[in-house]
Design an enzyme around this catalytic site. Structure first.
Site, PDB file in Angstrom:
ATOM      1  N   TYR A 153      11.304   8.719  25.983  1.00  0.00           N
ATOM      2  CA  TYR A 153      12.538   9.335  25.265  1.00  0.00           C
ATOM      3  C   TYR A 153      12.892   8.635  24.096  1.00  0.00           C
ATOM      4  O   TYR A 153      13.279   9.463  23.188  1.00  0.00           O
ATOM      5  CB  TYR A 153      13.556   9.264  26.317  1.00  0.00           C
ATOM      6  CG  TYR A 153      14.768   9.825  26.091  1.00  0.00           C
ATOM      7  CD1 TYR A 153      14.879  11.076  26.124  1.00  0.00           C
ATOM      8  CD2 TYR A 153      16.213   9.055  25.530  1.00  0.00           C
ATOM      9  CE1 TYR A 153      16.172  11.821  25.684  1.00  0.00           C
ATOM     10  CE2 TYR A 153      17.349   9.777  25.195  1.00  0.00           C
ATOM     11  CZ  TYR A 153      17.089  11.156  25.308  1.00  0.00           C
ATOM     12  OH  TYR A 153      18.470  11.569  24.915  1.00  0.00           O
TER      13      TYR A 153
ATOM     14  N   SER B 122      19.752  11.249  19.496  1.00  0.00           N
ATOM     15  CA  SER B 122      20.468  10.576  20.539  1.00  0.00           C
ATOM     16  C   SER B 122      20.777   9.172  19.733  1.00  0.00           C
ATOM     17  O   SER B 122      20.166   8.682  18.795  1.00  0.00           O
ATOM     18  CB  SER B 122      19.284  10.351  21.561  1.00  0.00           C
ATOM     19  OG  SER B 122      19.842   9.291  22.557  1.00  0.00           O
TER      20      SER B 122
END
Length: 258
Positions: free
Chosen positions: A161, A148
């Site tokens: 996350y 990400s």
């Protein structure tokens, strides 16, 4: 639909997170390119839909296998399906992930943190472990991990996350160093704002305006598509990227440039 042309005729490919979003697009793209794909996910109905879409391309083939990537026995069994059905493994893409938080670290529950790491970190570790064993036996191949932009530039209120995606990048780079000499290339993709069900769900939970968010997360003012991530995954798995090892490829419409 993927806009790039690749030839993976007969290649054995294992894809996680295949029930939707990026994993679905990657499965369909590999199948269209002639590969024999094992599509793994915990969501059987979504996985069956993915396989139906992939097999409609008429090029390669796709089959679904149920797999909770946080469970080592299920992961080993799923990778074994690819080996048994296709005689080995050539390429793997680890796309399974969750994103379910929207609080600063001091408000993040232990359950939230541990669940995030179980899927996003433990899952990638377990999948890579099984995949690397298969690729070593095959004499080489590729692994692509879906990380990400949070791996290098955190968004607010996403500590668990962000930590998980930093870890995915760390696992990618460590494996790249250890296995390049064995003919195994390991790379990562850093998706930006990609229009997936997971992104739309996160925006809804946070009450965010999609157009405003797209403008903030890209230089084009638009979300990317799962098919654009699939293009990147196929390129990193192809001979065209043969000199690319341990690389975090940002597919983010320039988000990380500013």
């Amino acid at each position: 639909m993927s806009s790039c042309s690749f030839d993976f005729s007969g290649a054995s490919v294992f894809v996680t997170g295949a029930s939707g979003g990026m994993g679905r697009a990657i499965t369909v793209a590999f199948t269209r390119a002639g590969a024999r794909v094992i599509a793994a996910d915990v969501d059987a109905s979504g996985g069956d839909e993915t396989v139906a879409l992939a097999n409609a391309t008429g090029a390669g083939s796709a089959a679904f296998v149920g797999c909770d990537v946080s469970d080592p026995d299920q992961v080993d069994a799923a990778v074994a399906v690819a080996i048994e059905r296709h005689g080995g493994l050539d390429h793997a893409v680890n796309a399974a992930a969750i994103e379910n938080e929207m609080v600063p670290l001091h408000e993040c529950s232990l359950d939230t943190f541990e669940r995030m790491q179980a899927v996003n970190v433990r899952g990638v570790f377990l999948c890579m472990r099984a995949e690397l064993r298969a690729l070593l036996a095959a004499g080489g191949g590729t692994i692509v991990n879906i990380a990400s932009t949070n791996s290098v530039r955190p968004q607010p209120n996403q500590p668990a996350y962000t930590a998980s995606k930093h870890a995915v990048l760390g696992l990618t780079r460590s494996a790249a160093v250890d296995y390049a000499a064995h003919g195994i290339r390991v790379n990562a993709i850093l998706p930006g704002g990609i229009d997936t069900p997971m992104l739309r769900s996160a925006l809804a939970r946070r009450g965010r305006n999609p157009d405003e968010t797209a403008g903030r997360l890209s230089l084009t003012g638009k979300f990317g598509t799962p098919e654009q991530i699939a293009d990147a995954a196929l390129w990193l798995s192809s001979d065209a990227s043969g000199y690319t090892i341990g690389h975090p490829l940002a597919v983010d419409a320039g988000y990380l440039t500013r």
